[in-house]
Structure formats: C-alpha cells, structure tokens
Design a protein around this motif. Structure first.
Motif, PDB file in Angstrom:
ATOM      1  N   MET A 235       0.829  -1.200   0.000  1.00  0.00           N
ATOM      2  CA  MET A 235       0.000   0.000   0.000  1.00  0.00           C
ATOM      3  C   MET A 235       0.867   1.255   0.000  1.00  0.00           C
ATOM      4  O   MET A 235       2.017   1.233   0.440  1.00  0.00           O
ATOM      5  CB  MET A 235      -0.944  -0.010   1.191  1.00  0.00           C
ATOM      6  N   VAL A 236       0.312   2.354  -0.512  1.00  0.00           N
ATOM      7  CA  VAL A 236       1.018   3.627  -0.586  1.00  0.00           C
ATOM      8  C   VAL A 236       0.704   4.431   0.673  1.00  0.00           C
ATOM      9  O   VAL A 236      -0.460   4.664   0.994  1.00  0.00           O
ATOM     10  CB  VAL A 236       0.604   4.417  -1.845  1.00  0.00           C
ATOM     11  N   ARG A 237       1.766   4.854   1.375  1.00  0.00           N
ATOM     12  CA  ARG A 237       1.576   5.684   2.571  1.00  0.00           C
ATOM     13  C   ARG A 237       1.327   7.125   2.150  1.00  0.00           C
ATOM     14  O   ARG A 237       2.071   7.695   1.358  1.00  0.00           O
ATOM     15  CB  ARG A 237       2.808   5.613   3.480  1.00  0.00           C
ATOM     16  N   VAL A 238       0.260   7.711   2.694  1.00  0.00           N
ATOM     17  CA  VAL A 238      -0.088   9.105   2.450  1.00  0.00           C
ATOM     18  C   VAL A 238      -0.343   9.728   3.815  1.00  0.00           C
ATOM     19  O   VAL A 238      -1.059   9.146   4.637  1.00  0.00           O
ATOM     20  CB  VAL A 238      -1.358   9.235   1.569  1.00  0.00           C
ATOM     21  N   VAL A 239       0.231  10.897   4.071  1.00  0.00           N
ATOM     22  CA  VAL A 239      -0.002  11.564   5.349  1.00  0.00           C
ATOM     23  C   VAL A 239      -1.470  11.986   5.387  1.00  0.00           C
ATOM     24  O   VAL A 239      -2.010  12.515   4.415  1.00  0.00           O
ATOM     25  CB  VAL A 239       0.939  12.760   5.538  1.00  0.00           C
ATOM     26  N   SER A 240      -2.131  11.719   6.525  1.00  0.00           N
ATOM     27  CA  SER A 240      -3.572  11.910   6.639  1.00  0.00           C
ATOM     28  C   SER A 240      -4.003  13.372   6.629  1.00  0.00           C
ATOM     29  O   SER A 240      -5.120  13.687   6.229  1.00  0.00           O
ATOM     30  CB  SER A 240      -4.090  11.240   7.909  1.00  0.00           C
TER      31      SER A 240
ATOM     32  N   THR B 279      -4.386   2.697  -0.128  1.00  0.00           N
ATOM     33  CA  THR B 279      -3.890   3.786   0.699  1.00  0.00           C
ATOM     34  C   THR B 279      -3.682   3.332   2.135  1.00  0.00           C
ATOM     35  O   THR B 279      -4.550   2.714   2.738  1.00  0.00           O
ATOM     36  CB  THR B 279      -4.889   4.965   0.708  1.00  0.00           C
ATOM     37  N   LEU B 280      -2.537   3.659   2.671  1.00  0.00           N
ATOM     38  CA  LEU B 280      -2.221   3.429   4.066  1.00  0.00           C
ATOM     39  C   LEU B 280      -1.963   4.808   4.660  1.00  0.00           C
ATOM     40  O   LEU B 280      -0.926   5.419   4.408  1.00  0.00           O
ATOM     41  CB  LEU B 280      -0.976   2.553   4.199  1.00  0.00           C
ATOM     42  N   TYR B 281      -2.957   5.375   5.382  1.00  0.00           N
ATOM     43  CA  TYR B 281      -2.798   6.713   5.930  1.00  0.00           C
ATOM     44  C   TYR B 281      -1.843   6.695   7.103  1.00  0.00           C
ATOM     45  O   TYR B 281      -1.860   5.790   7.925  1.00  0.00           O
ATOM     46  CB  TYR B 281      -4.159   7.303   6.334  1.00  0.00           C
ATOM     47  N   GLN B 282      -1.008   7.710   7.157  1.00  0.00           N
ATOM     48  CA  GLN B 282       0.002   7.835   8.195  1.00  0.00           C
ATOM     49  C   GLN B 282      -0.157   9.199   8.837  1.00  0.00           C
ATOM     50  O   GLN B 282      -0.326  10.202   8.150  1.00  0.00           O
ATOM     51  CB  GLN B 282       1.379   7.692   7.542  1.00  0.00           C
ATOM     52  N   GLU B 283      -0.080   9.259  10.145  1.00  0.00           N
ATOM     53  CA  GLU B 283      -0.170  10.525  10.861  1.00  0.00           C
ATOM     54  C   GLU B 283       1.160  11.266  10.728  1.00  0.00           C
ATOM     55  O   GLU B 283       2.211  10.630  10.633  1.00  0.00           O
ATOM     56  CB  GLU B 283      -0.474  10.278  12.343  1.00  0.00           C
TER      57      GLU B 283
END
Length: 122
Positions: A32-37, A110-114
């Motif tokens: 999955m692609v990490r995207v800042v939330s 999507t893998l949301y990242q804080e």
C-alpha cells in the motif's frame, strides 16, 4: 561604475523537505502507498512559506512532479530512509491524480500515516 555582478545569480534557498522520490512511500509488507492523513504543522502547502522556499520553488517542484507522474514526500516522514509518505498538501492538489503513487492509492491501496514529528495543527 562597473557592474561586478555580471553573470552572478542569487543563491537559492535550500529546501528543507525530503527530496522528491528519494524515500519509498510504498509499504513493503502490504504494497500500500503511505499518504499523510493531514498537512503537518510545517507543511510547505500551508500559507506563510514555512519552509523558507525561494519564490516559485514549490510551484516548480509541483510541475516537475506532475510532469513525471511523481509525488512530494512529506518532510516529516522518511527519516529512517524507508517509511516516507506522500505529502498531504501535495495529495490535495487538484492535479495530484497525475501522480502514479496517488493513482495506486486511489485504487484502494492507501495506508494513511499521521504526521510524525510535530502536531498536524498549525
């Protein structure tokens, strides 16, 4: 009076964010692609030139990313050289769908990242 600055250019202001494409934004285990939330407190996409960018520098970076289907890595991620994430400010850009990483993310990967180092709020 002679012009001693002929051919001289102003020094550019160094960008403090992680270089585009230098840090992986895909999670190795899940794919999955990490995207800042949400935008971090120091996001270059917030008003006020928080990154002390030279005039037009962010616009050029966005254009370069879109021309190559790239993305901007959030400067608050990727310190370990591995776990970078696509900048939330870039992901919110109206033309961000031209980014390959964000097209993959939009396909349900999507893998949301804080934001990691500072509060997400200004």
């Amino acid at each position: 009076m002679a012009n001693n600055n002929v051919g001289a250019t102003e020094p550019s202001i160094a960008r403090r964010t992680v270089a585009v494409g230098q840090v992986p934004v895909a999670d190795r285990e899940s794919g999955m692609v990490r995207v800042v939330s949400e935008k971090c407190a120091t996001c270059d996409f917030r008003p006020g030139n928080r990154g002390n960018l030279s005039p037009g520098q962010l616009a050029r970076l966005i254009t370069d990313c879109l021309d190559t289907e790239g993305h901007i890595v959030c400067h608050e991620t990727g310190d370990d050289g591995v776990s970078g994430a696509v900048c939330a400010g870039f992901a919110a850009h109206p033309d961000a769908g031209r980014s390959l990483a964000l097209r993959i993310a939009a396909a349900g990967q999507t893998l949301y990242q804080e934001p990691t180092r500072s509060s997400a709020r200004p």
